[in-house]
Design a protein around this motif. Structure first.
Motif, PDB file in Angstrom:
ATOM      1  N   UNK A 173       0.814  -1.215   0.000  1.00 59.04           N
ATOM      2  CA  UNK A 173       0.000   0.000   0.000  1.00 59.04           C
ATOM      3  C   UNK A 173       0.848   1.266   0.000  1.00 59.04           C
ATOM      4  N   UNK A 174       2.170   1.124   0.086  1.00 63.87           N
ATOM      5  CA  UNK A 174       3.048   2.302   0.000  1.00 63.87           C
ATOM      6  C   UNK A 174       3.158   2.806  -1.437  1.00 63.87           C
ATOM      7  N   UNK A 175       2.693   1.989  -2.404  1.00 61.08           N
ATOM      8  CA  UNK A 175       2.713   2.387  -3.813  1.00 61.08           C
ATOM      9  C   UNK A 175       1.518   3.295  -4.085  1.00 61.08           C
ATOM     10  N   UNK A 176       1.730   4.586  -3.933  1.00 58.25           N
ATOM     11  CA  UNK A 176       0.630   5.552  -3.994  1.00 58.25           C
ATOM     12  C   UNK A 176      -0.010   5.657  -5.376  1.00 58.25           C
ATOM     13  N   UNK A 177       0.727   5.329  -6.434  1.00 60.64           N
ATOM     14  CA  UNK A 177       0.177   5.433  -7.785  1.00 60.64           C
ATOM     15  C   UNK A 177      -0.516   4.155  -8.243  1.00 60.64           C
ATOM     16  N   UNK A 178      -0.389   3.099  -7.471  1.00 64.26           N
ATOM     17  CA  UNK A 178      -0.994   1.821  -7.839  1.00 64.26           C
ATOM     18  C   UNK A 178      -2.511   1.907  -7.630  1.00 64.26           C
ATOM     19  N   UNK A 179      -3.253   1.970  -8.747  1.00 61.34           N
ATOM     20  CA  UNK A 179      -4.705   2.150  -8.627  1.00 61.34           C
ATOM     21  C   UNK A 179      -5.500   0.928  -9.074  1.00 61.34           C
ATOM     22  N   UNK A 180      -4.825  -0.079  -9.657  1.00 63.01           N
ATOM     23  CA  UNK A 180      -5.546  -1.271 -10.101  1.00 63.01           C
ATOM     24  C   UNK A 180      -4.745  -2.518  -9.756  1.00 63.01           C
ATOM     25  N   UNK A 181      -5.331  -3.366  -8.898  1.00 61.84           N
ATOM     26  CA  UNK A 181      -4.715  -4.634  -8.512  1.00 61.84           C
ATOM     27  C   UNK A 181      -5.745  -5.732  -8.747  1.00 61.84           C
ATOM     28  N   UNK A 182      -5.423  -6.687  -9.619  1.00 63.41           N
ATOM     29  CA  UNK A 182      -6.344  -7.790  -9.907  1.00 63.41           C
ATOM     30  C   UNK A 182      -5.763  -9.074  -9.345  1.00 63.41           C
ATOM     31  N   UNK A 183      -6.526  -9.704  -8.425  1.00 63.52           N
ATOM     32  CA  UNK A 183      -6.040 -10.881  -7.701  1.00 63.52           C
ATOM     33  C   UNK A 183      -6.955 -12.083  -7.853  1.00 63.52           C
ATOM     34  N   UNK A 184      -7.940 -12.018  -8.719  1.00 68.36           N
ATOM     35  CA  UNK A 184      -8.897 -13.114  -8.863  1.00 68.36           C
ATOM     36  C   UNK A 184      -8.178 -14.428  -9.162  1.00 68.36           C
ATOM     37  N   UNK A 185      -8.713 -15.509  -8.615  1.00 74.15           N
ATOM     38  CA  UNK A 185      -8.167 -16.822  -8.934  1.00 74.15           C
ATOM     39  C   UNK A 185      -6.907 -17.182  -8.176  1.00 74.15           C
ATOM     40  N   UNK A 186      -6.662 -16.543  -7.033  1.00 77.00           N
ATOM     41  CA  UNK A 186      -5.534 -16.877  -6.159  1.00 77.00           C
ATOM     42  C   UNK A 186      -6.065 -17.389  -4.828  1.00 77.00           C
ATOM     43  N   UNK A 187      -5.378 -18.347  -4.172  1.00 74.36           N
ATOM     44  CA  UNK A 187      -5.830 -18.857  -2.866  1.00 74.36           C
ATOM     45  C   UNK A 187      -5.420 -17.912  -1.730  1.00 74.36           C
ATOM     46  N   UNK A 188      -5.847 -16.670  -1.793  1.00 76.57           N
ATOM     47  CA  UNK A 188      -5.403 -15.644  -0.861  1.00 76.57           C
ATOM     48  C   UNK A 188      -5.898 -15.905   0.569  1.00 76.57           C
ATOM     49  N   UNK A 189      -4.986 -15.755   1.505  1.00 75.36           N
ATOM     50  CA  UNK A 189      -5.341 -15.801   2.927  1.00 75.36           C
ATOM     51  C   UNK A 189      -4.928 -14.527   3.656  1.00 75.36           C
ATOM     52  N   UNK A 190      -4.008 -13.789   3.055  1.00 81.00           N
ATOM     53  CA  UNK A 190      -3.464 -12.595   3.703  1.00 81.00           C
ATOM     54  C   UNK A 190      -3.189 -11.509   2.656  1.00 81.00           C
ATOM     55  N   UNK A 191      -4.199 -10.674   2.325  1.00 80.46           N
ATOM     56  CA  UNK A 191      -5.555 -10.593   2.850  1.00 80.46           C
ATOM     57  C   UNK A 191      -6.426 -11.767   2.394  1.00 80.46           C
ATOM     58  N   UNK A 192      -7.507 -12.030   3.101  1.00 78.83           N
ATOM     59  CA  UNK A 192      -8.415 -13.105   2.715  1.00 78.83           C
ATOM     60  C   UNK A 192      -9.103 -12.792   1.378  1.00 78.83           C
ATOM     61  N   UNK A 193      -9.603 -13.840   0.744  1.00 79.49           N
ATOM     62  CA  UNK A 193     -10.265 -13.701  -0.563  1.00 79.49           C
ATOM     63  C   UNK A 193     -11.406 -12.699  -0.505  1.00 79.49           C
ATOM     64  N   UNK A 194     -12.168 -12.731   0.603  1.00 84.84           N
ATOM     65  CA  UNK A 194     -13.327 -11.826   0.691  1.00 84.84           C
ATOM     66  C   UNK A 194     -12.900 -10.358   0.749  1.00 84.84           C
ATOM     67  N   UNK A 195     -11.711 -10.093   1.275  1.00 85.04           N
ATOM     68  CA  UNK A 195     -11.189  -8.726   1.277  1.00 85.04           C
ATOM     69  C   UNK A 195     -10.701  -8.351  -0.117  1.00 85.04           C
ATOM     70  N   UNK A 196      -9.971  -9.263  -0.746  1.00 81.06           N
ATOM     71  CA  UNK A 196      -9.433  -9.001  -2.092  1.00 81.06           C
ATOM     72  C   UNK A 196     -10.546  -8.733  -3.099  1.00 81.06           C
ATOM     73  N   UNK A 197     -11.681  -9.416  -2.930  1.00 79.18           N
ATOM     74  CA  UNK A 197     -12.786  -9.246  -3.881  1.00 79.18           C
ATOM     75  C   UNK A 197     -13.414  -7.867  -3.801  1.00 79.18           C
ATOM     76  N   UNK A 198     -13.127  -7.124  -2.726  1.00 78.16           N
ATOM     77  CA  UNK A 198     -13.694  -5.780  -2.556  1.00 78.16           C
ATOM     78  C   UNK A 198     -12.849  -4.693  -3.221  1.00 78.16           C
ATOM     79  N   UNK A 199     -11.682  -5.063  -3.715  1.00 81.01           N
ATOM     80  CA  UNK A 199     -10.876  -4.091  -4.440  1.00 81.01           C
ATOM     81  C   UNK A 199      -9.765  -3.461  -3.631  1.00 81.01           C
ATOM     82  N   UNK A 200      -9.093  -2.521  -4.279  1.00 83.02           N
ATOM     83  CA  UNK A 200      -7.871  -1.945  -3.726  1.00 83.02           C
ATOM     84  C   UNK A 200      -8.077  -1.260  -2.374  1.00 83.02           C
ATOM     85  N   UNK A 201      -9.152  -0.507  -2.220  1.00 80.78           N
ATOM     86  CA  UNK A 201      -9.369   0.246  -0.981  1.00 80.78           C
ATOM     87  C   UNK A 201      -9.423  -0.701   0.213  1.00 80.78           C
ATOM     88  N   UNK A 202     -10.171  -1.804   0.064  1.00 80.51           N
ATOM     89  CA  UNK A 202     -10.290  -2.769   1.151  1.00 80.51           C
ATOM     90  C   UNK A 202      -8.961  -3.459   1.422  1.00 80.51           C
TER      91      UNK A 202
END
Length: 534
Positions: free
Chosen positions: A455-484
């Protein structure tokens, strides 16, 4: 709306000395009355609004020269529009105009530019052809025209005509009687041949005939000696006339999507050629004479049958964009160092057995495409990627990468990283050093966590993480987008800081207790020693 409210809605202070007003895309439903009172107004932009009619008071704008009303809901053109004797440029495109009101345009005798794109025209009004003798630009793309009226030959000053996306089955012969024509755009029609009468267009500079049904090209076209741009892409051509080598002023050529029998050697005589599009033409090699074209800046050879990187290209020191995607290339020769100005290189979908490290010799690269949607896939990205210090965009989709090298953190100009459809297990922490990063595509990988400082990357405005077994952050957080995601990373860091602080206090207390215990112990020993003296 009252005059007072209208005046407040305008983005400018209305005075009689206003010459230019831009009310484009302002949700206007009418032309504000205060605008129609500006007798000195010369240019008025009202495109992309909700205007349904042109008020009769439009005739007050006696000095207006430019009027843009495109992309509204206008059906009828009022008679008073014909009183704008100074009007030189009119755009009524993308309106549901009634054909019966178009004759009013013929009264605008000073008109030099007329745009009627996408107005559902089945035929072009004869009255306009008879009366508008000063028109230099005529835009009629996106209609249903099958022919032009023979009276169009009256437009003797016509220099540009745009007829893209109509229903012409033949090249309008009437155009060959307009000697001042410089630009003809007939793309996306049904034209099957070019008449020999085109030889009379000696001032023709640009000819666009892409996406038609051309089986051949008349060899008379070489008489158009001023021709610099010719787009014949996506037709049914097998060869070019031999006489084409005489078109020595050619600057841009489009032949993509034609199944050529062999390379058109004629173009090797065009020393000033800068842009060449030969995508999907069935080519297997380039002639040695192609190396003469040292002025080329953009070259598209994608979707062909090259099994070697064409060495003829390596002599083109002015080349900036090269596309060799979807060929059968296995390696890159070291001679690519002869491309010192190459900024964009497309090599997606080839047959490299390992990552072609020769690309690191191209230090000017800003965009690199090495996705492998077919063929052999890369398992590693060499750390020497850091040599491409000018790199802005990196595309490595559809490979088998498990890790990205930490040296990517040294690519200070990087803006886009696309690694979707790989096997990435983690992202290097060093990616957080790339402060210019704007887009990160890592869908469909094996990621379970993100770098804690992403999150220190201030210009990073689009992060797509679909289809990853995310736990940190959890999938439900990742599905809400960059702000979450950013909020999660900050909260995690805060909790970690608190935990570290509490642990620090505990360690300090433990240390203090130890010191006190030791002090008591040694104090007792001291006193015992003192009292034990004789």
């Amino acid at each position: 709306m009252t005059k007072e409210l209208e005046k407040e809605a305008l983005p400018v202070h209305v005075t009689d000395r206003i010459f230019f007003v831009d009310l484009a895309n302002k949700q206007q439903t009418t032309i504000p009355l205060h605008i129609l009172e500006l007798e000195n107004l010369e240019e008025l932009h009202l495109e992309k609004n909700l205007i349904e009619s042109i008020p009769g008071d439009i005739h007050h704008l006696k000095k207006v020269k430019v009027l843009y009303l495109n992309m509204n809901s206008i059906r009828d053109i009022c008679e008073q529009l014909g009183e704008l004797k100074s009007l030189q440029s009119l755009d009524l495109s993308s309106n549901p105009l009634s054909y019966s009101s178009l004759h009013i345009i013929s009264k605008l005798r000073a008109l030099r530019q007329l745009r009627l794109y996408d107005v559902n025209l089945d035929e072009f009004p004869v009255e306009i052809c008879k009366c508008l003798h000063h028109v230099e630009l005529l835009g009629l793309s996106g209609n249903n025209l099958r022919y032009l009226p023979k009276e169009i030959v009256n437009l003797r000053k016509l220099k540009e005509i745009y007829l893209q996306k109509n229903r012409f089955e033949s090249f309008p012969l009437e155009l060959c009687h307009l000697p001042n024509l410089k630009i003809i755009d007939l793309e996306q029609n049904l034209v099957s041949f070019i008449p020999e009468e085109i030889v009379s267009l000696t001032n023709l500079v640009k000819l666009f005939l892409a996406f038609n049904n051309l089986l051949s090209i008349t060899d008379k076209l070489h008489h158009c000696q001023r021709l610099t741009v010719l787009d014949l892409s996506n037709n049914l051509l097998r060869r070019l006339p031999r006489s084409f080598k005489q078109l020595t002023e050619m600057n841009e050529l489009g032949l993509s999507g034609n199944n050529l029998e062999k390379f058109p050697h004629q173009i090797c005589h065009w020393k000033s050629l800068c842009l060449v599009y030969l995508k999907n033409t069935g080519l297997q090699m380039l002639p040695s004479s192609f190396a003469r074209l040292t002025c080329i800046k953009i070259l598209d050879l994608s979707e062909n049958f090259f099994d070697e990187f064409p060495k003829e290209i390596c002599a083109m020191e002015n080349l900036e964009i090269l596309s060799l995607d979807d060929n059968q290339i296995c390696e890159i020769p070291p001679e690519v160092t002869g491309l010192p100005n190459l900024k964009c290189l497309g090599l997606t979908g080839n047959r490299f057995s390992v990552f072609p490290e020769e690309v690191f010799l191209l230090e000017s690269l800003e965009k690199l495409y090495l996705g492998q949607d077919k063929g052999i896939k890369f398992t590693t990205l060499p750390k020497d990627i850091s040599k491409l210090q000018n790199l802005k965009e990196l595309y490595l989709e559809n490979n088998c990468l498990e890790y990205l090298p930490s040296s990517m953190g040294l690519l200070s100009n990087l803006e886009i990283v696309d690694c979707h459809n790989n096997f990435l297990k983690e992202l290097p922490d060093s990616i957080c050093q790339v402060q210019g990063l704007q887009k990160l595509f890592v869908q469909n990988n094996q990621l379970f966590q993100l770098p804690e400082n992403l999150d220190s990357l201030q210009k990073l405005h689009l992060v797509l993480l679909d289809g990853n077994p995310m736990t940190d952050p959890p999938v439900e957080v990742c599905s809400q987008g960059k702000v979450a995601i950013w909020e999660y990373l900050r909260e995690k860091r805060n909790q970690k800081a608190k935990a570290t602080k509490v642990q620090g206090i505990r360690d300090l207390l433990h240390c203090t207790n130890c010191i006190i215990s030791n002090l008591v112990f040694y104090t007792e020993i001291f006193y015992r020693a003192c009292y034990a003296r004789p």
